[in-house]
Scaffold this active site. Structure first.
Site, PDB file in Angstrom:
ATOM      1  N   LYS A  43       0.817  -1.223   0.000  1.00 31.17           N
ATOM      2  CA  LYS A  43       0.000   0.000   0.000  1.00 31.17           C
ATOM      3  C   LYS A  43       0.842   1.262   0.000  1.00 31.17           C
ATOM      4  O   LYS A  43       0.489   2.265  -0.611  1.00 31.17           O
ATOM      5  CB  LYS A  43      -0.958   0.005   1.184  1.00 31.17           C
ATOM      6  CG  LYS A  43      -0.270  -0.165   2.512  1.00 31.17           C
ATOM      7  CD  LYS A  43      -1.242  -0.417   3.638  1.00 31.17           C
ATOM      8  CE  LYS A  43      -0.493  -0.674   4.940  1.00 31.17           C
ATOM      9  NZ  LYS A  43       0.261  -1.944   4.945  1.00 31.17           N
TER      10      LYS A  43
ATOM     11  N   LYS B 176      -4.268   3.283   2.503  1.00 36.54           N
ATOM     12  CA  LYS B 176      -5.311   2.470   1.883  1.00 36.54           C
ATOM     13  C   LYS B 176      -6.405   3.363   1.312  1.00 36.54           C
ATOM     14  O   LYS B 176      -6.907   3.136   0.202  1.00 36.54           O
ATOM     15  CB  LYS B 176      -5.882   1.500   2.916  1.00 36.54           C
ATOM     16  CG  LYS B 176      -4.836   0.494   3.409  1.00 36.54           C
ATOM     17  CD  LYS B 176      -5.266  -0.198   4.696  1.00 36.54           C
ATOM     18  CE  LYS B 176      -4.186  -1.161   5.203  1.00 36.54           C
ATOM     19  NZ  LYS B 176      -4.468  -1.648   6.559  1.00 36.54           N
TER      20      LYS B 176
END
Lengths: 440, 440
Positions: free
Chosen positions: B107, B207
């Site tokens: 991420k 995220k």
């Protein structure tokens, strides 16, 4: 940009009209996302003159969907007619036989002959996509057959009928009877004039049969599903459930056991503090339990023109993004000829907790008798509650609610039958299975 | 059967070792599902001698992942190294440049340079898959970029950090302080020795930045996210929230507004009877709100070797099922060169309800003063509660909790600043935003 993907839409009811409208309004965005345009080349419905709120005047019209499937210049046939046989069945077979991809929302058709259709699709090297057939807009099919590839599934269960969930939610929140809530659901269009198919669990069973095959790799076996509807659930059950920390939902459950695969649809007690217990009204939810991932729960709209059209659109855009030619995503997660015969686990072998409500004569020895019958059948109890009297009882009766630890259906049935033999029950006993989510 | 798909795995930590183990144990089932075998051709990690519980002896070993990406005979490069730069970044670029598909769980890397990598992947006609980068095993990426194609998104939000959710859940259930729960989380391996990245919201922000781009088609802009962590949440806040029908969760929220796209990570009050409020412990949940479908909520394991490996495996099997050649699923749902600059909505323009906790001197006129400052800033109140005194207060102070109807962040800040000016606050005021799920 590649050539447009040419589609034919058979059936212009709520879902079909939503789909056509979205394709017309979102043409540019879809072309950007898919790398090619999606063009509606042909449509079909019974009545050409009916107003549907969408303009289909520039699109080739077919009165007969089978003719559309046979003759239209299309890459994808979208079946939104419904029904397990007749034109839906014939037109889908026609399209597949011609080597045309099929997208369908038809759970009844798939429950009846999904494997046959998948074999035909694979033989012709085309896709059979059916996201909309289970739980409406929730992408449970794609998740099971693509995202969770490699996982071994142990259980799939869910709230897959909005009518039942609406009725049970209303009963609980408003303290209304089943009949009153059913009427309300009918008034709001959440239930049919003849609601049998929904409230007796048949609709859930069709969807469950499809999920069972995706999960366990067996041939679809919708006729072997154990069915109990919600029409005998009372407010008293719902209140007793709440007192004991549970809610009642109509669940479809497919579960792998040592003796085979259980497929069952019945009112179910779920723990009040579980996520699925909070799924209210017409909303659907599907839980997928697998060994690598753990439990995945998906919650969303299970019906309605737009939500269903969204699922159909996902299926169509998947085809638009793929290269023409060889079909690579088997309809049921593995090639259809490798699906194994369904090995049914008998409902009597089901293991789990049970809620048992008994209305008994108010006399000495009854409590002891019940406890003895349970013990005789190796059933240990998590809780026993004597419910306060209410309007449904006479002065000479009382209600006893038992929640058992894990036991078997056979033992529960034997114990309850033995209790019935004793002659002190003043109403039919109520037995509701308990289902617990897996801890992640 | 087609040729095997050859993969290289860079990074053999918990996720990498799980992935290798699953591929070795499930080889046959995967080959059936994909129509071809998946073969691990090469692996890479820092220390060749470390025990990992998997046998990699027959697999070509590389000490350097960049060399693996450059030289190994592979179709897919799987990056499980981690880190926003260094070997992860270099090896992914190397693989893409060579025209090799990339699957990553990283991420931080995507939040920093995901668009650049997507451009490179598209130029080379290969896939960049990253399901595991957001919410672990929950297939939110695939759902947004494939199942919901054609939908226009309005909001995406979720619980995307297990550490924070574990701490908040423990605080509520056990009535423990933040510090006590953090220590417990560290002991159980749910929190790092230095937990800053999790508890201050940075992990959630990475995220969220990815989901924002998928939802709204803007370039990734992780540095423009409004951040508030959970370290100043007290038991008192949690109790006051519960009294008013709310729970406190750390949410990441991306929302389209008239002035741009909000990206914010902060402790949030969610209605107690909402589904997301029931998501406890380390479990993650992501809600996707779109115009055609409505709200879809996905709940599942957000971390852990197996859950993350499950997501990686889904990405790999997608590639195995696709035909070699042209890449057709753009990494962020549309071609990367069509992603637009991020148009940031200022947090001050945020509209919504607020929870405000004020600890004030216990004297006449304070209540009236607070009510006046609210009214002066056009803030109307849903509820006002004077909390009973507890150990944290002196005899001369009391706590007042306000819940506002929808208002703006700017007005709340002005009102609270005005209250602070009055001099009767004995502790820092607490302000927590309220988020409500959409009704389907």
């Amino acid at each position: 940009m590649a050539d447009a993907l040419k589609i034919g839409v058979a059936g212009l009811g709520t879902v079909g009209a939503s789909l056509v409208r979205i394709l017309q309004q979102r043409g540019n965005a879809l072309a950007v996302a898919c790398g090619r345009a999606i063009e509606i080349k042909a449509v079909s419905a019974r009545d050409r003159t009916r107003g549907r709120g969408v303009d289909v005047s520039g699109i080739e019209w077919f009165d007969d969907p089978v003719t559309l499937a046979a003759e239209a210049d299309i890459d994808v046939f979208i079946e939104l007619i419904g029904g397990a046989s007749g034109p839906a069945d014939l037109s889908v077979r026609q399209a597949l036989s011609r080597g045309i991809h099929v997208v369908t929302a038809n759970k009844a058709l798939l429950a009846r002959c999904g494997v046959e259709l998948a074999l035909l699709a694979e033989e012709k090297g085309v896709l059979l996509n059916y996201e909309a057939a289970v739980a409406g807009g929730i992408p449970v099919i794609k998740t099971m057959r693509e995202s969770l590839t490699g996982n071994s599934f142990s259980r799939v269960y869910g709230i897959m009928n909005g009518t039942c969930n609406y009725i049970l939610t209303r009963m609980e929140k408003e303290n209304l009877t089943f009949d009153a809530c059913l009427k309300e659901a009918q008034r709001l269009g959440y239930a049919e004039a003849d609601p049998t198919f929904d409230i007796e669990g048949n609709d859930t069973a069709h969807k469950l049969a499809i999920l069972t095959t995706l999960a366990f790799g067996n041939q679809i076996s919708a006729d072997d599903i154990y069915l109990e509807g919600i029409s005998n659930i009372t407010i008293e059950d719902i209140q007793a459930a709440a007192d004991l920390g549970y809610r009642i939902k109509l669940l479809g459950v497919a579960q792998k056991t040592e003796t085979g695969v259980e497929q069952r649809v019945h009112p179910t007690m779920v723990p009040q503090d579980s996520v699925i217990a909070q799924v209210d009204g017409v909303t659907n939810a599907v839980a997928i339990e697998s060994d690598i991932l753990g439990e995945l729960l998906m919650v969303g709209p299970g019906a309605g023109g737009n939500a269903t059209a969204s699922a159909v659109l996902g299926d169509v855009t998947d085809i638009a993004k793929s290269r023409p030619g060889e079909q690579k995503v088997p309809a049921f997660g593995r090639p259809a000829h490798l699906l194994e015969p369904y090995r049914q686990a008998e409902i009597k072998s089901h293991e789990g907790g049970y809620f048992i409500r008994l209305t008994v004569e108010d006399r000495t020895g009854v409590f002891a008798s019940i406890a003895t019958k349970m013990a005789d059948n190796r059933i240990s109890l998590e809780s026993i509650v004597q419910r306060p009297k209410n309007g449904g009882e006479t002065h000479a009766s009382q209600t006893i609610v038992l929640v058992t630890h894990a036991t078997t259906e056979a033992d529960v049935r034997t114990a309850v039958a033995a209790i019935q033999q004793e002659g002190y029950l003043v109403r039919e006993p109520q037995v509701i299975r308990i289902e617990r989510p897996k801890e992640n």
